[in-house]
Design a protein around this motif. Structure first.
Motif, PDB file in Angstrom:
ATOM      1  N   ILE A   1       0.857  -1.190   0.000  1.00  0.00           N
ATOM      2  CA  ILE A   1       0.000   0.000   0.000  1.00  0.00           C
ATOM      3  C   ILE A   1       0.891   1.238   0.000  1.00  0.00           C
ATOM      4  N   GLY A   2       0.849   1.997  -1.082  1.00  0.00           N
ATOM      5  CA  GLY A   2       1.605   3.242  -1.166  1.00  0.00           C
ATOM      6  C   GLY A   2       2.769   3.154  -2.120  1.00  0.00           C
ATOM      7  N   ALA A   3       2.832   4.091  -3.081  1.00  0.00           N
ATOM      8  CA  ALA A   3       3.928   4.129  -4.052  1.00  0.00           C
ATOM      9  C   ALA A   3       4.890   5.269  -3.759  1.00  0.00           C
ATOM     10  N   GLY A   4       5.030   5.606  -2.466  1.00  0.00           N
ATOM     11  CA  GLY A   4       6.132   6.470  -2.075  1.00  0.00           C
ATOM     12  C   GLY A   4       7.436   5.688  -2.147  1.00  0.00           C
ATOM     13  N   LEU A   5       8.522   6.320  -1.699  1.00  0.00           N
ATOM     14  CA  LEU A   5       9.810   5.632  -1.814  1.00  0.00           C
ATOM     15  C   LEU A   5       9.859   4.359  -0.979  1.00  0.00           C
ATOM     16  N   GLY A   6       9.178   4.353   0.194  1.00  0.00           N
ATOM     17  CA  GLY A   6       9.160   3.145   1.007  1.00  0.00           C
ATOM     18  C   GLY A   6       8.453   2.003   0.313  1.00  0.00           C
ATOM     19  N   GLY A   7       7.309   2.285  -0.317  1.00  0.00           N
ATOM     20  CA  GLY A   7       6.573   1.242  -1.015  1.00  0.00           C
ATOM     21  C   GLY A   7       7.296   0.740  -2.240  1.00  0.00           C
ATOM     22  N   LEU A   8       7.849   1.659  -3.042  1.00  0.00           N
ATOM     23  CA  LEU A   8       8.577   1.248  -4.241  1.00  0.00           C
ATOM     24  C   LEU A   8       9.833   0.464  -3.876  1.00  0.00           C
ATOM     25  N   SER A   9      10.516   0.902  -2.828  1.00  0.00           N
ATOM     26  CA  SER A   9      11.698   0.171  -2.380  1.00  0.00           C
ATOM     27  C   SER A   9      11.327  -1.236  -1.935  1.00  0.00           C
ATOM     28  N   THR A  10      10.256  -1.360  -1.148  1.00  0.00           N
ATOM     29  CA  THR A  10       9.797  -2.678  -0.716  1.00  0.00           C
ATOM     30  C   THR A  10       9.501  -3.558  -1.924  1.00  0.00           C
ATOM     31  N   GLY A  11       8.838  -2.978  -2.921  1.00  0.00           N
ATOM     32  CA  GLY A  11       8.526  -3.732  -4.126  1.00  0.00           C
ATOM     33  C   GLY A  11       9.759  -4.192  -4.867  1.00  0.00           C
ATOM     34  N   CYS A  12      10.756  -3.314  -4.990  1.00  0.00           N
ATOM     35  CA  CYS A  12      11.996  -3.697  -5.686  1.00  0.00           C
ATOM     36  C   CYS A  12      12.672  -4.876  -4.998  1.00  0.00           C
ATOM     37  N   TYR A  13      12.845  -4.782  -3.683  1.00  0.00           N
ATOM     38  CA  TYR A  13      13.548  -5.857  -2.973  1.00  0.00           C
ATOM     39  C   TYR A  13      12.710  -7.131  -2.925  1.00  0.00           C
ATOM     40  N   ALA A  14      11.381  -6.985  -2.899  1.00  0.00           N
ATOM     41  CA  ALA A  14      10.529  -8.178  -2.944  1.00  0.00           C
ATOM     42  C   ALA A  14      10.688  -8.888  -4.281  1.00  0.00           C
ATOM     43  N   GLN A  15      10.693  -8.128  -5.372  1.00  0.00           N
ATOM     44  CA  GLN A  15      10.876  -8.743  -6.689  1.00  0.00           C
ATOM     45  C   GLN A  15      12.255  -9.394  -6.814  1.00  0.00           C
ATOM     46  N   MET A  16      13.279  -8.748  -6.245  1.00  0.00           N
ATOM     47  CA  MET A  16      14.622  -9.337  -6.274  1.00  0.00           C
ATOM     48  C   MET A  16      14.662 -10.687  -5.567  1.00  0.00           C
ATOM     49  N   ASN A  17      13.733 -10.883  -4.635  1.00  0.00           N
ATOM     50  CA  ASN A  17      13.741 -12.108  -3.834  1.00  0.00           C
ATOM     51  C   ASN A  17      12.623 -13.078  -4.208  1.00  0.00           C
ATOM     52  N   GLY A  18      12.064 -12.890  -5.404  1.00  0.00           N
ATOM     53  CA  GLY A  18      11.167 -13.893  -5.952  1.00  0.00           C
ATOM     54  C   GLY A  18       9.710 -13.771  -5.583  1.00  0.00           C
ATOM     55  N   TYR A  19       9.275 -12.650  -4.973  1.00  0.00           N
ATOM     56  CA  TYR A  19       7.865 -12.466  -4.643  1.00  0.00           C
ATOM     57  C   TYR A  19       7.166 -11.730  -5.793  1.00  0.00           C
ATOM     58  N   ARG A  20       5.898 -12.041  -6.007  1.00  0.00           N
ATOM     59  CA  ARG A  20       5.069 -11.341  -6.982  1.00  0.00           C
ATOM     60  C   ARG A  20       4.357 -10.205  -6.261  1.00  0.00           C
ATOM     61  N   THR A  21       4.555  -9.000  -6.712  1.00  0.00           N
ATOM     62  CA  THR A  21       4.060  -7.862  -5.953  1.00  0.00           C
ATOM     63  C   THR A  21       3.212  -6.930  -6.799  1.00  0.00           C
ATOM     64  N   ARG A  22       2.349  -6.220  -6.109  1.00  0.00           N
ATOM     65  CA  ARG A  22       1.529  -5.171  -6.717  1.00  0.00           C
ATOM     66  C   ARG A  22       1.467  -4.009  -5.744  1.00  0.00           C
ATOM     67  N   VAL A  23       1.848  -2.830  -6.215  1.00  0.00           N
ATOM     68  CA  VAL A  23       1.791  -1.618  -5.403  1.00  0.00           C
ATOM     69  C   VAL A  23       0.498  -0.876  -5.716  1.00  0.00           C
ATOM     70  N   LEU A  24      -0.213  -0.460  -4.667  1.00  0.00           N
ATOM     71  CA  LEU A  24      -1.466   0.272  -4.813  1.00  0.00           C
ATOM     72  C   LEU A  24      -1.262   1.711  -4.348  1.00  0.00           C
ATOM     73  N   GLU A  25      -1.605   2.674  -5.180  1.00  0.00           N
ATOM     74  CA  GLU A  25      -1.365   4.079  -4.880  1.00  0.00           C
ATOM     75  C   GLU A  25      -2.626   4.890  -5.193  1.00  0.00           C
ATOM     76  N   MET A  26      -3.083   5.708  -4.227  1.00  0.00           N
ATOM     77  CA  MET A  26      -4.308   6.475  -4.448  1.00  0.00           C
ATOM     78  C   MET A  26      -4.084   7.664  -5.378  1.00  0.00           C
ATOM     79  N   HIS A  27      -2.822   8.147  -5.499  1.00  0.00           N
ATOM     80  CA  HIS A  27      -2.529   9.257  -6.398  1.00  0.00           C
ATOM     81  C   HIS A  27      -2.323   8.698  -7.806  1.00  0.00           C
ATOM     82  N   GLU A  28      -2.098   9.602  -8.758  1.00  0.00           N
ATOM     83  CA  GLU A  28      -1.944   9.166 -10.144  1.00  0.00           C
ATOM     84  C   GLU A  28      -0.494   9.052 -10.580  1.00  0.00           C
ATOM     85  N   MET A  29       0.447   9.227  -9.644  1.00  0.00           N
ATOM     86  CA  MET A  29       1.863   9.120  -9.980  1.00  0.00           C
ATOM     87  C   MET A  29       2.639   8.665  -8.754  1.00  0.00           C
TER      88      MET A  29
END
Length: 573
Positions: A22-50
């Motif tokens: 939840i959240g595409a700020g730097l914390g959310g995007l960072s979590t997503g990057c490291y999750a993908q590096m470690n084999g997890y399938r991820t989806r980031v949800l962001e209420m803003h448009e960018m």
């Protein structure tokens, strides 16, 4: 130091593979990057448009207005912070700009202190300003020299709660050469240290090295920022704040991650004390093996989870401590001006100390000062040739603004069949009057110091802490979340050591971003790395991280800041 409790999983449970963030700020995007590096399938949800959250920018009349990165810790090599940015693809292929002055603090009489981050230049400058304070100046600059060396061993890559006994002893041993500098600067408040100066300007100016006054900060963070700057590791990246976020988002997508914008989470779905997904504002549901909240901590705890699973300590943090003064960073009042011509006399960054009459015009102001940046010096590519962007801010309490407006602070509307969540809301007349009054006072102040500025204005943009709430939902419009060095930040640190970045009694749920740590952008980015180390630990997987090699390393440029004499209106009569 206690190690965090392992989050037990039922014997025979199927492997966790999918993750909602939840959240595409730097914390959310960072979590997503490291999750993908470690084999997890991820989806980031962001209420803003960018992407970016608070690390953002927007367009007005051909100008790009950038309110975030004034310095970026870890932007240069020689420390673990830099490795995180390179793993996230944040800086590759960019020029990093460094000014030789971190900040200028100018008194009401026009006298100025140039806070050079180089300890030799700073020492000479301060002693020239006040020979009577030479002993105290030499002490401060001597400590700064020690901190420049200590940055190389400062840990960022691995959370303390996951360090084994040998690792923790090795970490502590690496700090032994700098023990006295660290010990003496973490136990003395800057307000107490600065009070020792004989020169009245130095007594005040040292409190504003980091642009605004931070009453609870000891001397240590001032040294940390200045030392990073002196080591060319606290510059600004080409492309600005939104460019930084977009680079990390691009890295995340290259790793196979998915982002859904204009998607607002209303609650976390919990079944059998396990987070199994999220419920959206449109009534839809999304399911995953793991849920990570990388957005506002108060919203997460008290809205998404309805105040459950907090335990006694987290409950106290979110129902009592958070409401006490000074526990959370304040928001900002911000004025952007787009100017039709260059203003070469404008310094990249100056904190002006204000008299009481000027401060009284600025609703919600915490301390009588404004920080003024000629922002086009930082990011010339973000404004048309031959123009200037001015960025003026002050630390601001939200309560006086709320007192002027009783309407909703955030609304959801449907346009073209799509829900939008950050559109403007209608405020009361008093709110708009206060914004105009502050804007008029700031423009008048700036025009006195930079003659002709008022006539060159072609774009104005004003925001309050309520604007921050509308775009991000952040508690009281804060940008940084918990304050360090006070009860809230210290309590959070102990809770992370005890429980990891989750909540007691709730499985498959984690927190990331600035609300799972204390500090700014590098802390948010590091939080994503840390939470994934806990997730991998809980799943019995080895954690892995790789550098982004799709572009060359960043380059660096140092830009001198000339000394500007006081304007006539600033000089003593």
């Amino acid at each position: 130091m206690s190690r965090s409790t392992r989050r037990s999983r039922p014997r025979g449970a199927r492997p966790r593979e999918s993750m909602i963030i939840i959240g595409a700020g730097l914390g959310g995007l960072s979590t997503g990057c490291y999750a993908q590096m470690n084999g997890y399938r991820t989806r980031v949800l962001e209420m803003h448009e960018m992407p970016g959250g608070c690390c953002t920018a927007w367009e007005r009349g051909g100008f790009t207005l950038d309110p975030c990165v004034s310095w970026l810790l870890g932007s240069g090599p020689g420390n673990e912070m830099h490795q995180i940015w390179l793993e996230l693809g944040a800086l590759q292929g960019k020029e990093i700009r460094h000014f030789d002055v971190f900040n200028i603090v100018r008194g009401t009489d026009g006298r100025a202190v140039h806070f050079y981050s180089d300890p030799d230049r700073l020492e000479a400058h301060l002693i020239a300003l006040s020979p009577a304070d030479a002993r105290l100046v030499r002490k401060f600059c001597g400590q700064l020299r020690s901190f420049r060396k200590a940055l190389a061993v400062y840990p960022f890559l691995k959370p303390v709660g996951l360090m084994g006994r040998r690792e923790r002893w090795r970490m502590l041993a690496s700090f032994l050469p700098y023990f006295n500098a660290v010990r003496t600067t973490i136990t003395v408040l800057m307000s107490d240290f600065s009070a020792r100066f004989e020169d009245p300007l130095l007594r005040e100016a040292f409190n504003f090295i980091l642009y605004e006054k931070h009453p609870a900060f000891p001397v240590l963070p001032f040294h940390f920022q200045l030392a990073s700057h002196a080591n060319l590791s606290a510059g600004v990246p080409e492309g600005g704040s939104l460019g930084l976020a977009e680079s990390i988002e691009a890295r995340y997508r290259r790793l196979g991650g998915e982002v859904s914008y204009n998607t607002k989470v209303e609650s976390v779905i919990v079944e059998d004390d396990r987070a199994v997904g999220v419920r959206l504002s449109d009534g839809g549901e999304l399911r995953a093996d793991i849920v990570v909240s990388a957005c506002d901590g108060y919203t997460t705890a008290m809205k998404f989870l309805k105040g459950e699973y907090l335990g006694e300590d987290y409950r106290r943090l979110y129902t009592e401590t958070i409401h006490e003064p000074g526990m959370v960073f304040p928001g900002y009042f911000t004025l952007f001006l787009g100017l039709s011509r260059p203003f070469p006399e404008g310094a990249p960054c100056t904190t002006h100390l204000l008299d009481e009459a000027m401060a009284a015009e600025l609703t919600g102001i915490r301390h009588p000062s404004i920080n003024v940046q000629f922002r086009s010096r930082h990011y010339p590519e973000l404004s048309p040739d031959g123009t200037t962007v001015v960025y003026a801010t002050y630390f601001c309490d939200i309560a006086p603004w709320r007192a002027l407006d009783e309407g909703p602070e955030q609304v959801t509307r449907t346009r073209g069949g799509q829900e939008l969540h950050t559109l403007p809301v209608r405020h009361g007349r008093g709110y708009y009057a206060a914004k105009r009054r502050a804007r008029t006072a700031l423009v008048g102040f700036l025009d006195q110091r930079y003659p002709g500025l008022r006539d060159a204005i072609v774009v104005r943009d004003v925001s309050s802490p309520l604007t921050q709430v509308r775009y991000t939902g952040n508690y009281n419009g804060t940008v940084l979340g918990w304050q360090p060095f006070v009860e809230s930040g210290e309590a959070l640190e102990e809770l992370i050591k005890k429980h990891g970045p989750g909540l007691p009694g709730l499985r498959d749920f984690y927190q990331s971003g600035v609300w799972a740590t204390t500090g700014g952008l590098i802390r948010a980015a590091a939080a994503g790395r840390h939470v994934m180390q806990f997730v991998c630990r809980d799943d019995g997987r080895p954690f892995t991280a790789t550098l982004d090699l799709t572009a060359p390393p960043p380059t660096h440029r140092v830009i001198p800041v000339p000394v500007r004499p006081a304007a006539p209106t600033e000089r003593k009569p």
